[in-house]
Write a protein that holds these residues in place. Structure first.
Motif, PDB file in Angstrom:
ATOM      1  N   PHE A 242       0.546  -1.380  -0.242  1.00 39.70           N
ATOM      2  CA  PHE A 242      -0.014  -0.366   0.326  1.00 39.70           C
ATOM      3  C   PHE A 242       0.521   1.371   0.190  1.00 39.70           C
ATOM      4  O   PHE A 242       1.004   2.371  -1.105  1.00 39.70           O
ATOM      5  CB  PHE A 242      -0.784   0.108   1.518  1.00 39.70           C
ATOM      6  N   LYS A 302      -6.371   2.667   7.734  1.00 44.44           N
ATOM      7  CA  LYS A 302      -5.124   2.142   7.172  1.00 44.44           C
ATOM      8  C   LYS A 302      -5.421   2.569   5.437  1.00 44.44           C
ATOM      9  O   LYS A 302      -4.584   3.384   4.756  1.00 44.44           O
ATOM     10  CB  LYS A 302      -4.440   0.875   6.831  1.00 44.44           C
ATOM     11  N   PRO A 303      -6.757   2.358   4.894  1.00 46.30           N
ATOM     12  CA  PRO A 303      -6.850   2.937   3.571  1.00 46.30           C
ATOM     13  C   PRO A 303      -6.256   4.265   3.355  1.00 46.30           C
ATOM     14  O   PRO A 303      -6.516   4.772   1.965  1.00 46.30           O
ATOM     15  CB  PRO A 303      -7.982   2.438   3.404  1.00 46.30           C
ATOM     16  N   TYR A 376      -6.418  -0.322  -5.162  1.00 43.46           N
ATOM     17  CA  TYR A 376      -6.369   0.336  -4.045  1.00 43.46           C
ATOM     18  C   TYR A 376      -8.035  -0.237  -3.287  1.00 43.46           C
ATOM     19  O   TYR A 376      -7.730  -0.356  -2.169  1.00 43.46           O
ATOM     20  CB  TYR A 376      -7.269   1.838  -4.297  1.00 43.46           C
ATOM     21  N   THR A 377      -9.018  -0.809  -4.380  1.00 47.03           N
ATOM     22  CA  THR A 377     -10.071  -1.683  -3.611  1.00 47.03           C
ATOM     23  C   THR A 377      -9.939  -3.100  -3.331  1.00 47.03           C
ATOM     24  O   THR A 377      -9.974  -3.729  -2.211  1.00 47.03           O
ATOM     25  CB  THR A 377     -11.177  -1.939  -4.403  1.00 47.03           C
ATOM     26  N   SER A 380      -7.577  -2.528   0.534  1.00 50.70           N
ATOM     27  CA  SER A 380      -8.795  -2.260   1.320  1.00 50.70           C
ATOM     28  C   SER A 380      -9.384  -3.084   1.837  1.00 50.70           C
ATOM     29  O   SER A 380     -10.100  -3.442   3.085  1.00 50.70           O
ATOM     30  CB  SER A 380      -9.593  -1.039   0.603  1.00 50.70           C
ATOM     31  N   THR A 381      -9.988  -4.065   0.796  1.00 49.54           N
ATOM     32  CA  THR A 381     -10.793  -5.140   0.908  1.00 49.54           C
ATOM     33  C   THR A 381     -10.062  -6.086   2.370  1.00 49.54           C
ATOM     34  O   THR A 381     -10.053  -6.346   2.735  1.00 49.54           O
ATOM     35  CB  THR A 381     -10.960  -5.882  -0.340  1.00 49.54           C
ATOM     36  N   PHE A 383      -7.863  -5.149   4.351  1.00 48.63           N
ATOM     37  CA  PHE A 383      -7.613  -3.993   5.273  1.00 48.63           C
ATOM     38  C   PHE A 383      -8.834  -4.363   6.335  1.00 48.63           C
ATOM     39  O   PHE A 383      -9.257  -4.983   7.487  1.00 48.63           O
ATOM     40  CB  PHE A 383      -6.599  -2.844   5.019  1.00 48.63           C
TER      41      PHE A 383
END
Length: 406
Positions: A242, A302-303, A376-377, A380-381, A383
């Motif tokens: 990330f 985090k995201p 990004y998705t 983020s998923t 996390f």
């Protein structure tokens, strides 16, 4: 020389026993060198692969193979090897595989090496380290002071990890990331030396059987360690990825990541000493639950850490919170192994195997998402999954973490 150093450091902190270069001391020193080596390479592997032109799908594929190789082959093989030859000799195999793996990462820039080979050997090095390490430490630790001893293990590993990211970031920025793996290989070999200064702590040539384990009674152990493994590995692999993709986009990414990690690890070292004392005072479960909840919240944040200051804050909080649930969990895990005479290796290896099963499922799920969703998705998923897993760690019911009844 090692004897004098270890005695000077640990004698004032172990008043319940005479300290010499014994099994615990050798583990402390070995973890120091291993922490230094791993922090110089493992942290930078996702970023290194990104810089070589690999996509997020390839990086997640390597990690998925890492856990699948453990699940299908290496965890069980490590269990039988530990029973046959002892944990130290099994760890020797793990260190050799880790050195081989760092060499493969060193060569990947110039030789077309299939990623499944790299992931498999990497997974083998983990199986042949963690299973024998858990068997070794669970056998030699002192139950009454296990929290303190675990905090010392974490502190020594983190002490090595303090300089690792900083030196690694500078080396990778100035000379090239491939030199990280060369230095790490040398450090791994040095870390082997302390392990063989004493004899094996358990009987060798053992016969192990999994059929006598009370799986129904231990179901919460397996469920919680699966959750623990999922959360830890997502934080370990997805967080550097990330940062490399969305936070530090210039050529100084290695140095910046190394600086952030070094600062956060220093904060972690100060935290682990307090954590060890709290666990030995029978407050381990309160500590585990409070930090599991805090960690779940942190994973959801985090995201949104898309610049240096938020990323630094997240990294520091993560390295302070993580020992707060991991050390009490390990304390309960090791004491549970003590309560299963004759099944120590079977219990520990089956727990590691189930953890590998859970982790492989999640990482293959993330891999299948890569052609459909944005980078990004996908991250983020990951996390969000880590946040859910962090809450599920609290399903454990280890007797060693029960509060003292008045």
């Amino acid at each position: 020389m090692l004897n004098k150093i270890v005695t000077k450091i640990f004698k004032p902190k172990h008043p319940w026993r005479q300290v010499k270069f014994d099994e615990l001391s050798e583990i402390y020193v070995s973890m120091l060198f291993r922490g230094l080596a791993i922090s110089m390479t493992g942290l930078f592997v996702p970023i290194y692969m990104l810089k070589l032109g690999y996509g997020i799908d390839s990086i997640i594929f390597v990690v998925a193979i890492f856990f699948t190789a453990r699940l299908v082959f290496f965890d069980i093989l490590s269990a039988y090897t530990t029973a046959r030859f002892g944990p130290k000799h099994s760890m020797l195999i793990g260190y050799a595989l880790l050195a081989c793996n760092t060499a493969l990462f060193l060569a990947i820039n110039s030789i077309d090496i299939p990623l499944w080979i790299i992931g498999s050997i990497w997974g083998g090095s983990a199986s042949f380290f963690f299973i024998p390490f858990h068997v070794d430490f669970s056998k030699i630790k002192h139950s009454k002071h296990g929290g303190k001893e675990l905090s010392y293990v974490h502190a020594m590993e983190k002490t090595g990890a303090v300089v690792g990211p900083l030196i690694g970031g500078i080396v990778a920025t100035v000379f090239g990331a491939q030199y990280l793996f060369l230095i790490a290989t040398i450090l791994i070999i040095i870390g082997l030396i302390p392990l063989f200064m004493t004899s094996e702590p358990v009987k060798t040539r053992q016969h192990i059987s999994f059929y006598g384990l009370p799986f129904r009674r231990l179901k919460r152990d397996y469920f919680s360690i699966g959750a623990l493994g999922i959360e830890n590995t997502i934080s370990m692999f997805l967080w550097p990825l990330f940062i490399g993709l969305f936070v530090f986009l210039d050529d100084k990414v290695y140095a910046k990541v190394g600086t952030i990690t070094t600062i956060s690890i220093i904060a972690s070292i100060f935290a682990v000493y307090t954590i060890g004392k709290t666990i030995d005072n029978k407050k381990g479960r309160y500590l585990l639950r409070a930090n599991s909840i805090a960690n779940a919240a942190l994973n959801l944040i985090k995201p949104f850490a898309l610049s240096f200051s938020p990323a630094l804050m997240v990294a520091v909080l993560n390295d302070v919170i993580t020992p707060g649930y991991r050390i009490p969990y390990q304390k309960g895990f090791y004491d549970a192994a003590d309560d299963l005479p004759g099944y120590r290796i079977a219990y520990i290896s089956s727990m590691e195997w189930f953890s590998s099963l859970c982790k492989s499922i999640i990482w293959w799920l993330l891999f299948l998402m890569t052609p459909i969703f944005s980078e990004y998705t996908v991250i983020s998923t990951g996390f969000v999954i880590a946040a859910i897993a962090s809450m599920l760690i609290m399903t454990e019911r280890f007797k060693a973490l029960n509060p003292t009844r008045r």
